[in-house]
Design an enzyme around this catalytic site. Structure first.
Site, PDB file in Angstrom:
ATOM      1  N   ASP A 152       3.122   4.702   4.997  1.00 47.55           N
ATOM      2  CA  ASP A 152       2.741   4.152   6.469  1.00 47.55           C
ATOM      3  C   ASP A 152       2.624   2.662   6.341  1.00 47.55           C
ATOM      4  OD1 ASP A 152       0.592   4.383   4.737  1.00 47.55           O
ATOM      5  OD2 ASP A 152      -0.991   5.088   6.248  1.00 47.55           O
ATOM      6  N   HIS A 153       2.802   1.932   5.194  1.00 47.49           N
ATOM      7  CA  HIS A 153       2.804   0.516   5.041  1.00 47.49           C
ATOM      8  C   HIS A 153       4.063   0.099   4.805  1.00 47.49           C
ATOM      9  CE1 HIS A 153      -2.164  -0.078   5.171  1.00 47.49           C
ATOM     10  NE2 HIS A 153      -1.778   1.137   4.830  1.00 47.49           N
ATOM     11  N   ASP A 168      -3.883  -5.003   0.972  1.00 48.21           N
ATOM     12  CA  ASP A 168      -4.245  -4.401   1.923  1.00 48.21           C
ATOM     13  C   ASP A 168      -5.650  -4.738   2.497  1.00 48.21           C
ATOM     14  OD1 ASP A 168      -5.038  -2.962   4.143  1.00 48.21           O
ATOM     15  OD2 ASP A 168      -4.590  -0.934   3.402  1.00 48.21           O
ATOM     16  N   ASN A 224      -6.937  -4.664   5.542  1.00 45.36           N
ATOM     17  CA  ASN A 224      -7.776  -3.759   6.445  1.00 45.36           C
ATOM     18  C   ASN A 224      -8.381  -4.637   7.468  1.00 45.36           C
ATOM     19  OD1 ASN A 224      -7.216  -1.102   6.321  1.00 45.36           O
ATOM     20  ND2 ASN A 224      -8.285  -0.977   4.286  1.00 45.36           N
ATOM     21  N   ASN A 229       0.008   4.249  -0.579  1.00 45.72           N
ATOM     22  CA  ASN A 229      -0.501   5.645  -0.019  1.00 45.72           C
ATOM     23  C   ASN A 229      -0.275   6.743  -0.802  1.00 45.72           C
ATOM     24  OD1 ASN A 229      -1.926   7.347   1.766  1.00 45.72           O
ATOM     25  ND2 ASN A 229      -0.335   7.415   3.186  1.00 45.72           N
ATOM     26  N   GLU A 286      -4.022   1.798  -3.101  1.00 49.26           N
ATOM     27  CA  GLU A 286      -4.273   3.088  -2.687  1.00 49.26           C
ATOM     28  C   GLU A 286      -3.226   3.891  -3.458  1.00 49.26           C
ATOM     29  OE1 GLU A 286      -5.518   5.582   1.354  1.00 49.26           O
ATOM     30  OE2 GLU A 286      -4.270   3.767   1.427  1.00 49.26           O
ATOM     31  N   ASN A 301       0.608  -1.365   0.012  1.00 45.46           N
ATOM     32  CA  ASN A 301      -0.107   0.014   0.001  1.00 45.46           C
ATOM     33  C   ASN A 301       0.813   1.133  -0.002  1.00 45.46           C
ATOM     34  OD1 ASN A 301      -1.569   2.368   0.840  1.00 45.46           O
ATOM     35  ND2 ASN A 301      -3.291   0.820   1.666  1.00 45.46           N
TER      36      ASN A 301
END
Length: 253
Positions: A243-244, A146, A148, A9, A34, A7
């Site tokens: 952030d991943h 991802d 989630n 982002n 993403e 991911n």
């Protein structure tokens, strides 16, 4: 064959980091979640990055939202097709069909708010039905992305293991269990059954990543025949631009 999920982002914000990462890691296949860009907005440095065939499910649903990409290194697969599946919503999915396997790259909705939570559960149900049909056809399957959802308590730092939190609710965990009930194996956990603090995403709190206050929500699930060909898995903790963290599996095909 090294297969990654990441991911990113925002591919425009991460274009330099992604190009450097591709150059250093040289993945055979990578699914990017993403991307937050329409196809026309993919940065030139990535669009023209040499050595890869690139497929995009850009964020046409909502500008700067969702979107996935899939990159295949030249020479890693002799023949394959790649396209969004019929159940795709909000530009969240790409499916690669190759002779050896079908690979499904996904960015599962987070599910904040009851309406979005219902969308998440419907998406997971549709994804499960799609995989079940593939298995009925005798296909080997890799599901990665991802997800989630932190499936087990060990998959989330104790400071954030709060009842009722999105990503920890019984219904969404049960939905992932239903995927595994089809016969898929959570290969990172299979090879690290008791490893604590094995996380792939960290909140944007001050020093959360430095203190490893994270979640394991970026996952790779695959059928047993493929699992027997796995020679290793990893979480690329050195790559910190998103952030991943990227997560990978190495297959001996």
């Amino acid at each position: 064959m090294n297969i990654f999920t990441w991911n990113i982002n925002g591919i425009r914000a991460r274009k330099e980091a992604l190009a450097a990462w591709l150059d250093s890691r040289k993945p055979d296949i990578v699914v990017l979640e993403e991307i937050k860009a329409q196809v026309s907005e993919i940065p030139e440095t990535i669009r023209d990055f040499a050595g890869y065939r690139k497929f995009w499910n850009g964020s046409t649903f909502k500008k700067g939202y969702s979107g996935v990409g899939l990159l295949v290194r030249d020479g890693s697969l002799d023949e394959f097709t790649c396209e969004p599946p019929p159940f795709d919503i909000e530009n969240r999915t790409l499916v690669l069909h190759a002779p050896q396997f079908t690979l499904i790259g996904t960015y599962v909705p987070r599910g904040d708010g009851e309406e979005r939570y219902a969308v998440k559960l419907r998406y997971l149900a549709d994804l499960k039905a799609f995989i079940a049909e593939l298995l009925t056809e005798g296909r080997e399957v890799i599901l990665l992305g991802d997800i989630n959802v932190a499936l087990r308590d060990i998959d989330v730092h104790r400071s954030q293991n709060k009842p009722g939190a999105i990503g920890l609710r019984p219904e969404e965990r049960a939905a992932i269990e239903a995927h595994l009930g089809l016969g898929l194996l959570d290969i990172v956990r299979e090879l690290n059954p008791d490893k604590k603090d094995l996380f792939t995403w960290w909140p944007n709190w001050k020093f959360a990543r430095e203190r490893n206050l994270g979640w394991r929500i970026d996952c790779i699930y695959l059928t047993p025949a493929l699992a027997r060909k796995v020679s290793g898995v990893s979480v690329d903790l050195d790559e910190k631009s998103s952030d991943h963290a990227p997560v990978s599996v190495k297959l001996s095909l």
